[in-house]
Design a protein around this motif. Structure first.
Motif, PDB file in Angstrom:
ATOM      1  N   ILE A 125     -32.183  35.711 -37.122  1.00 18.00           N
ATOM      2  CA  ILE A 125     -31.138  36.246 -36.258  1.00 18.00           C
ATOM      3  C   ILE A 125     -29.840  36.384 -37.051  1.00 18.00           C
ATOM      4  CG2 ILE A 125     -29.948  36.014 -34.067  1.00 18.00           C
ATOM      5  CD1 ILE A 125     -33.058  36.229 -33.908  1.00 18.00           C
ATOM      6  N   LEU A 126     -29.409  37.620 -37.253  1.00 15.07           N
ATOM      7  CA  LEU A 126     -28.201  37.894 -38.023  1.00 15.07           C
ATOM      8  C   LEU A 126     -26.941  37.729 -37.184  1.00 15.07           C
ATOM      9  CD1 LEU A 126     -29.469  41.037 -39.934  1.00 15.07           C
ATOM     10  CD2 LEU A 126     -28.976  38.806 -40.936  1.00 15.07           C
ATOM     11  N   ASP A 127     -26.952  38.232 -35.960  1.00 15.99           N
ATOM     12  CA  ASP A 127     -25.798  38.029 -35.089  1.00 15.99           C
ATOM     13  C   ASP A 127     -26.223  38.152 -33.635  1.00 15.99           C
ATOM     14  OD1 ASP A 127     -24.191  41.306 -35.652  1.00 15.99           O
ATOM     15  OD2 ASP A 127     -25.947  40.790 -34.497  1.00 15.99           O
ATOM     16  N   GLY A 128     -25.351  37.639 -32.764  1.00 10.04           N
ATOM     17  CA  GLY A 128     -25.615  37.718 -31.343  1.00 10.04           C
ATOM     18  C   GLY A 128     -26.329  36.493 -30.788  1.00 10.04           C
ATOM     19  N   VAL A 129     -26.617  36.546 -29.505  1.00  9.91           N
ATOM     20  CA  VAL A 129     -27.361  35.495 -28.805  1.00  9.91           C
ATOM     21  C   VAL A 129     -28.427  36.171 -27.956  1.00  9.91           C
ATOM     22  CG1 VAL A 129     -25.447  33.846 -28.729  1.00  9.91           C
ATOM     23  CG2 VAL A 129     -25.727  35.499 -26.872  1.00  9.91           C
ATOM     24  N   GLY A 130     -29.525  35.477 -27.765  1.00  9.90           N
ATOM     25  CA  GLY A 130     -30.590  36.055 -26.958  1.00  9.90           C
ATOM     26  C   GLY A 130     -31.727  35.091 -26.790  1.00  9.90           C
ATOM     27  N   TYR A 131     -32.890  35.638 -26.479  1.00  6.66           N
ATOM     28  CA  TYR A 131     -34.045  34.777 -26.255  1.00  6.66           C
ATOM     29  C   TYR A 131     -35.331  35.575 -26.392  1.00  6.66           C
ATOM     30  CZ  TYR A 131     -33.855  36.783 -21.508  1.00  6.66           C
ATOM     31  OH  TYR A 131     -33.821  37.633 -20.431  1.00  6.66           O
ATOM     32  N   GLU A 132     -36.414  34.829 -26.585  1.00  6.07           N
ATOM     33  CA  GLU A 132     -37.773  35.347 -26.617  1.00  6.07           C
ATOM     34  C   GLU A 132     -38.481  34.921 -25.335  1.00  6.07           C
ATOM     35  OE1 GLU A 132     -39.139  36.564 -30.082  1.00  6.07           O
ATOM     36  OE2 GLU A 132     -36.993  36.890 -29.777  1.00  6.07           O
ATOM     37  N   VAL A 133     -39.480  35.689 -24.927  1.00  4.81           N
ATOM     38  CA  VAL A 133     -40.441  35.209 -23.932  1.00  4.81           C
ATOM     39  C   VAL A 133     -41.812  35.361 -24.564  1.00  4.81           C
ATOM     40  CG1 VAL A 133     -41.481  35.543 -21.670  1.00  4.81           C
ATOM     41  CG2 VAL A 133     -38.999  35.749 -21.937  1.00  4.81           C
ATOM     42  N   HIS A 134     -42.440  34.221 -24.862  1.00  2.25           N
ATOM     43  CA  HIS A 134     -43.748  34.180 -25.508  1.00  2.25           C
ATOM     44  C   HIS A 134     -44.761  33.606 -24.527  1.00  2.25           C
ATOM     45  CE1 HIS A 134     -42.019  33.880 -29.893  1.00  2.25           C
ATOM     46  NE2 HIS A 134     -41.492  34.880 -29.187  1.00  2.25           N
ATOM     47  N   ASP A 135     -45.754  34.376 -24.171  1.00  2.00           N
ATOM     48  CA  ASP A 135     -46.785  33.917 -23.238  1.00  2.00           C
ATOM     49  C   ASP A 135     -46.157  33.282 -21.996  1.00  2.00           C
ATOM     50  OD1 ASP A 135     -48.795  34.784 -24.959  1.00  2.00           O
ATOM     51  OD2 ASP A 135     -48.895  32.861 -26.001  1.00  2.00           O
ATOM     52  N   GLY A 136     -45.077  33.892 -21.505  1.00  2.00           N
ATOM     53  CA  GLY A 136     -44.443  33.433 -20.273  1.00  2.00           C
ATOM     54  C   GLY A 136     -43.428  32.324 -20.434  1.00  2.00           C
TER      55      GLY A 136
END
Length: 218
Positions: A125-136
């Motif tokens: 992750i180079l910049d920003g904020v976020g999230y993954e959803v992996h198998d729910g």
């Protein structure tokens, strides 16, 4: 936070998410007139032919003549308007047969397609904020983190900021997996064709300008 679906083994998630009641999900995007988009292209080169004499002398000569630096200024982002990709290295370029390197930019509030594949991938992750959803299951990230997509995982990437973009450098060994005939992958939900509410009018950041460092203080 989303929770995993109960009663399913992790290795069943890919099949379960691409089928409903035993009926395969219809292939998205191509029939919607979106075949010009990278992620909807039916004729992508996943691995390329290696031809020549037994010693592969001409192939080795060709490889040694290839450029060793890929210029960002010469490679444009594709897709959008929520998720954009700049593909630095992939087999069709003739440079490598074992890995794929690309830059992802997610517009404000943007998300990627939902998909699954056999190969692993790493997102720096180079910049920003976020999230993954992996198998729910949801996994949050921010600049400086590394998100790992494991084998046979149905996943999707989300920018958690409705007002600012996020960026990740992606390294994956998809070509090597496919070269070994590990072919299964599936798109469950295509990339969005409309911007997220906070991303209306957003233009992808084509020029590199140390986005992962503050502009002052150095």
């Amino acid at each position: 936070m989303e929770e995993a679906t109960g009663g399913r083994r992790p290795d069943e998630d890919l099949d379960a998410d691409v089928e409903h009641a035993g009926h395969p999900v219809e292939e998205p995007a191509e029939d919607a007139g979106l075949a010009h988009l990278y992620h909807s292209n039916k004729n992508r080169t996943f691995v390329r032919a290696i031809q020549g004499d037994y010693g592969l002398n001409k192939e080795l000569e060709r490889l040694r003549s290839m450029p060793r630096v890929q210029k960002a200024s010469e490679i444009k982002f594709v897709d959008g308007p929520q998720a954009y990709s700049r593909h630095y290295v992939e087999p069709k370029d003739g440079i490598t047969q074992t890995f794929h390197l690309h830059l992802e930019e997610y517009g404000p509030g943007g998300k990627s397609q939902k998909h699954g594949h056999v190969n692993e991938a790493a997102f720096y992750i180079l910049d920003g904020v976020g999230y993954e959803v992996h198998d729910g299951i949801r996994y949050d990230w921010e600049a400086g983190d590394v998100a790992i997509v494991h084998n046979n995982c149905v996943h999707q990437h989300f920018n958690g900021d409705p007002d600012r973009p996020a960026r990740a450098l992606v390294i994956k060994t998809k070509p090597m997996y496919l070269f070994m005939n590990m072919l299964f992958q599936k798109q469950v939900e295509p990339r969005q064709t409309e911007p997220a509410p906070g991303g209306v009018g957003y233009v992808v950041r084509e020029e590199e300008d140390d986005f992962n460092h503050p502009a002052e203080g150095y």
